[in-house]
Design an enzyme around this catalytic site. Structure first.
Site, PDB file in Angstrom:
ATOM      1  N   LYS A 173       0.866  -1.139  -0.181  1.00 45.41           N
ATOM      2  CA  LYS A 173       0.043   0.214  -0.005  1.00 45.41           C
ATOM      3  C   LYS A 173       0.838   1.142   0.062  1.00 45.41           C
ATOM      4  O   LYS A 173       1.862   1.381   0.850  1.00 45.41           O
ATOM      5  CB  LYS A 173      -0.850   0.135   1.353  1.00 45.41           C
ATOM      6  CG  LYS A 173      -1.582   1.162   1.637  1.00 45.41           C
ATOM      7  CD  LYS A 173      -2.509   1.110   2.625  1.00 45.41           C
ATOM      8  CE  LYS A 173      -3.168   2.425   3.169  1.00 45.41           C
ATOM      9  NZ  LYS A 173      -4.017   2.059   4.325  1.00 45.41           N
TER      10      LYS A 173
HETATM   11  C1  5RP Z   1      -2.406   4.645   8.427  1.00 49.42           C
HETATM   12  C2  5RP Z   1      -3.170   3.800   7.339  1.00 49.42           C
HETATM   13  C3  5RP Z   1      -3.990   4.155   6.952  1.00 49.42           C
HETATM   14  O1  5RP Z   1      -5.098   3.054   6.743  1.00 49.42           O
HETATM   15  C4  5RP Z   1      -3.938   4.834   5.641  1.00 49.42           C
HETATM   16  O2  5RP Z   1      -3.361   5.952   5.716  1.00 49.42           O
HETATM   17  C5  5RP Z   1      -5.364   4.643   4.593  1.00 49.42           C
HETATM   18  O3  5RP Z   1      -6.203   5.832   4.861  1.00 49.42           O
HETATM   19  P1  5RP Z   1      -6.405   7.129   4.403  1.00 49.42           P
HETATM   20  O4  5RP Z   1      -7.078   7.003   2.959  1.00 49.42           O
HETATM   21  O5  5RP Z   1      -7.158   7.905   5.163  1.00 49.42           O
HETATM   22  O6  5RP Z   1      -4.850   7.788   4.126  1.00 49.42           O
HETATM   23  O7  5RP Z   1      -2.453   2.909   7.041  1.00 49.42           O
HETATM   24  O8  5RP Z   1      -0.989   4.340   8.521  1.00 49.42           O
END
Ligand code: 5RP
Length: 257
Positions: A173
């Site tokens: 991610k």
């Molecule tokens: C925090 C995360 C969150 O899940 C991630 O940031 C996803 O959320 P957003 O779309 O609000 O950024 O992993 O570290």
């Protein structure tokens, strides 16, 4: 890759289309009662029917999600810091793989901080977690977390994503950026994007559209969904982009804002 691992990944990334809409509500693990998540049970119940998976912490899973729920769970298993603490990168593994199995999760998620003060520790966390999860066929999602001082450009994000994949992460991610296709091309495992801080709905939908166009398999989005004026409309709009290749403009027109 063994059957269990493949099966769990296919619960998250839908094999018919190779795409996914992950709903991230794990923010409280370092932000506390995040705007939009003050009553997690309520917002999760509203959004869950439209998500392909739900990413959250053990505490929120136990207290705020019906165990009869059939949407796959991606359990955050790293933490140990807070927004007011010493350094965000000072993370440890917070949940045993045994407990993740007991909670019947489809994947676990852990942050790495490439270039951060505790870079080595977080990369070691990832390597250790992957080794333990391989024994049980549980996929690991590596979150390429970005500290305040780090730039979110293709050079940096490619470095972080590739290192995550090299250490064995099954899904990565990251953030969308200019030249994002380079980040995807140099990462041999599927990439999903975070939404980041709340931005206007139109811009968040364009972000999702561009990420898919440039090779992401989906989104793992939080604030731009649950902090929207129309959270259910927003997740449905994101879903139409990810699963049906609807344009950002058309998806935006469906919102009640
Ligand atoms: C925090 C995360 C969150 O899940 C991630 O940031 C996803 O959320 P957003 O779309 O609000 O950024 O992993 O570290």
């Amino acid at each position: 890759m063994d059957w269990g691992m493949k099966n769990r990944i296919s619960r998250i990334i839908k094999p018919e289309i190779g795409r996914t809409v992950m709903l991230a509500v794990d923010h409280g693990y370092f932000l506390g009662p995040t705007t939009g998540l003050e009553e997690p049970r309520k917002i999760i119940a509203e959004l869950l029917p439209h998500a392909d998976s739900l990413m959250l912490t053990r505490g929120m899973l136990r207290t705020s999600v019906d165990p009869m729920n059939s949407v796959p769970i991606v359990l955050r298993v790293s933490g140990g810091n807070s927004i007011i603490g010493d350094d965000l990168s000072n993370e440890t593994i917070t949940v045993s793989v045994k407990d993740a199995v007991r909670l019947n999760v489809s994947a676990v998620a852990l942050s790495i901080y490439v270039g951060g003060k505790y870079e080595h520790q977080t990369l070691k966390n990832l390597a250790t977690l992957v080794s333990e999860c391989e024994e049980y066929g549980i996929p690991v999602l590596a979150v390429t977390a970005v500290g305040k001082e780090m730039t979110r450009d293709a050079k940096y994000l490619s470095l972080a994503c590739r290192i995550a994949a090299e250490l064995g992460a099954h899904i990565v991610k990251t953030y969308y950026c200019e030249d994002f296709e380079k980040v995807v091309k140099s990462c041999p495992v599927p990439v999903v994007i975070a939404g980041g801080k709340k931005i206007p709905e139109k811009d968040a939908l364009e972000l999702a559209y561009n990420a898919i166009k440039d090779g992401a398999v989906g989104v793992d989005m939080g604030r731009n969904i649950f902090q929207s004026h129309d959270p259910v409309g927003m997740i449905k709009a994101v879903r139409s982009i990810v699963h049906e290749n609807v344009s950002a403009k058309k998806a935006f027109e469906t919102l009640k804002i």
